[in-house]
Design a protein around this motif. Structure first.
Motif, PDB file in Angstrom:
ATOM      1  N   PRO A  67       0.828  -1.212   0.000  1.00  0.00           N
ATOM      2  CA  PRO A  67       0.000   0.000   0.000  1.00  0.00           C
ATOM      3  C   PRO A  67       0.857   1.255   0.000  1.00  0.00           C
ATOM      4  N   MET A  68       0.287   2.337  -0.558  1.00  0.00           N
ATOM      5  CA  MET A  68       0.997   3.609  -0.575  1.00  0.00           C
ATOM      6  C   MET A  68       1.180   4.120   0.843  1.00  0.00           C
ATOM      7  N   PRO A  69       2.336   4.731   1.139  1.00  0.00           N
ATOM      8  CA  PRO A  69       2.548   5.244   2.493  1.00  0.00           C
ATOM      9  C   PRO A  69       1.569   6.363   2.812  1.00  0.00           C
ATOM     10  N   VAL A  70       1.135   6.378   4.044  1.00  0.00           N
ATOM     11  CA  VAL A  70       0.171   7.377   4.496  1.00  0.00           C
ATOM     12  C   VAL A  70       0.902   8.474   5.243  1.00  0.00           C
ATOM     13  N   CYS A  71       0.571   9.719   4.930  1.00  0.00           N
ATOM     14  CA  CYS A  71       1.205  10.855   5.591  1.00  0.00           C
ATOM     15  C   CYS A  71       0.939  10.781   7.096  1.00  0.00           C
ATOM     16  N   PRO A  72       1.976  10.856   7.945  1.00  0.00           N
ATOM     17  CA  PRO A  72       1.757  10.764   9.384  1.00  0.00           C
ATOM     18  C   PRO A  72       1.062  11.987   9.973  1.00  0.00           C
ATOM     19  N   LEU A  73       1.040  13.096   9.237  1.00  0.00           N
ATOM     20  CA  LEU A  73       0.413  14.313   9.763  1.00  0.00           C
ATOM     21  C   LEU A  73      -1.084  14.329   9.527  1.00  0.00           C
TER      22      LEU A  73
END
Length: 306
Positions: A81-87
């Motif tokens: 899966p595409m990385p999810v922005c932690p912010l």
């Protein structure tokens, strides 16, 4: 796999049948890499889908019934899966931490990840409309490919490099044909694009022709708005256009907007004979850095054969 064997046993007790490929449903629900030889966990309904009754029996079908089912592994691994922005957790916007009653209370703030993605998509659209950076002549137009030892170009080279690193205000390069103005302009634009700015390069006479051809359509409004608001704009050969009242008005509207908004702009010109309103803004030393390359010569006659 017992339910698959039961389905096959029921099928072999029928008078006629044939084996068909599974439908386009997704049987790979619980398969993980490294589990045996690739056995899949399949529900009863999915197992029944592997057998289809027919009205006519044949010896070939009967022989095929004795053959085991072979379920092949997928050709490639499932992509991660595409990385999810932690912010923003993939939302693309953030909630501003301001007290109730603040003007920005409740207003979404664009996350940096969303802004970067939006700019990349916008730059791909703008790149198709830029006229110089995609041409073979300027494919190698970089600072490394510019000979700054040629007489009359050193100051322009230094000013262009400084402007590429920190594009504050406007930079205007004025000089004769073939002295390297456009080379430096394209080099600056490439640097700004690599650093994340949206960028457009336009040759002024061609730009005006393009605007004129779409003047009565939405194409004109879209292009003109992009020129006014793009992060970094290069106008090459200002003053070489046909000097009509319409052309003067369009150029003034474009440059006046960017002048008042103090948006980074790079202009090349052979001379400064132009509309008084435009010339007045180019003379503002508080915003504009002007480099005169009048001591430079045309390098083209000395080019080595390709």
């Amino acid at each position: 796999m017992d339910h698959i064997k039961d389905s096959m046993h029921r099928a072999t007790n029928r008078s006629a049948f044939r084996v068909v490929r599974p439908l386009t449903h997704k049987p790979l629900q619980h398969w993980e890499e490294g589990q045996g030889d690739g056995d899949w966990e399949v529900g009863e309904d999915e197992a029944d889908a592997l057998v289809e009754e027919t009205a006519v029996g044949s010896e070939r079908d009967d022989d095929r019934a004795d053959q085991p089912f072979v379920l092949a592994k997928p050709r490639g691994q499932v992509p991660p899966p595409m990385p999810v922005c932690p912010l923003c957790r993939g939302a693309g916007y953030l909630r501003q931490d301001v007290p109730y009653g603040h003007p920005d209370f409740g207003k979404p703030l664009e996350c940096g990840c969303h802004e970067k993605m939006r700019k990349e998509e916008e730059q791909q659209r703008l790149k198709k409309q830029s006229q110089l950076d995609g041409l073979p002549r300027f494919a190698d137009a970089t600072f490394d490919g510019f000979d700054a030892t040629v007489p009359g170009v050193k100051q322009a080279y230094q000013s262009a490099y400084k402007f590429a690193m920190r594009p504050k205000g406007w930079l205007v390069l004025v000089g004769p044909n073939g002295c390297g103005k456009t080379h430096l302009a394209v080099a600056v634009a490439k640097e700004r694009q690599d650093l994340g700015d949206t960028m457009m390069i336009q040759t002024v006479p061609d730009l005006l022709d393009h605007l004129r051809s779409g003047f009565s359509s939405s194409t004109y409004e879209r292009l003109f708005d992009q020129l006014r608001t793009v992060d970094f704009l290069v106008l090459d050969d200002l003053g070489a256009q046909a000097d009509s009242l319409w052309a003067q008005e369009k150029l003034f509207q474009l440059l006046n907007y960017r002048y008042n908004s103090m948006l980074p702009t790079l202009i090349t010109a052979n001379h400064l004979r132009m509309d008084e309103r435009v010339a007045s803004r180019l003379s503002d030393r508080g915003l504009v850095t002007m480099v005169m390359m009048d001591q430079a010569k045309d390098y083209r006659p000395n080019n080595a054969p390709i």
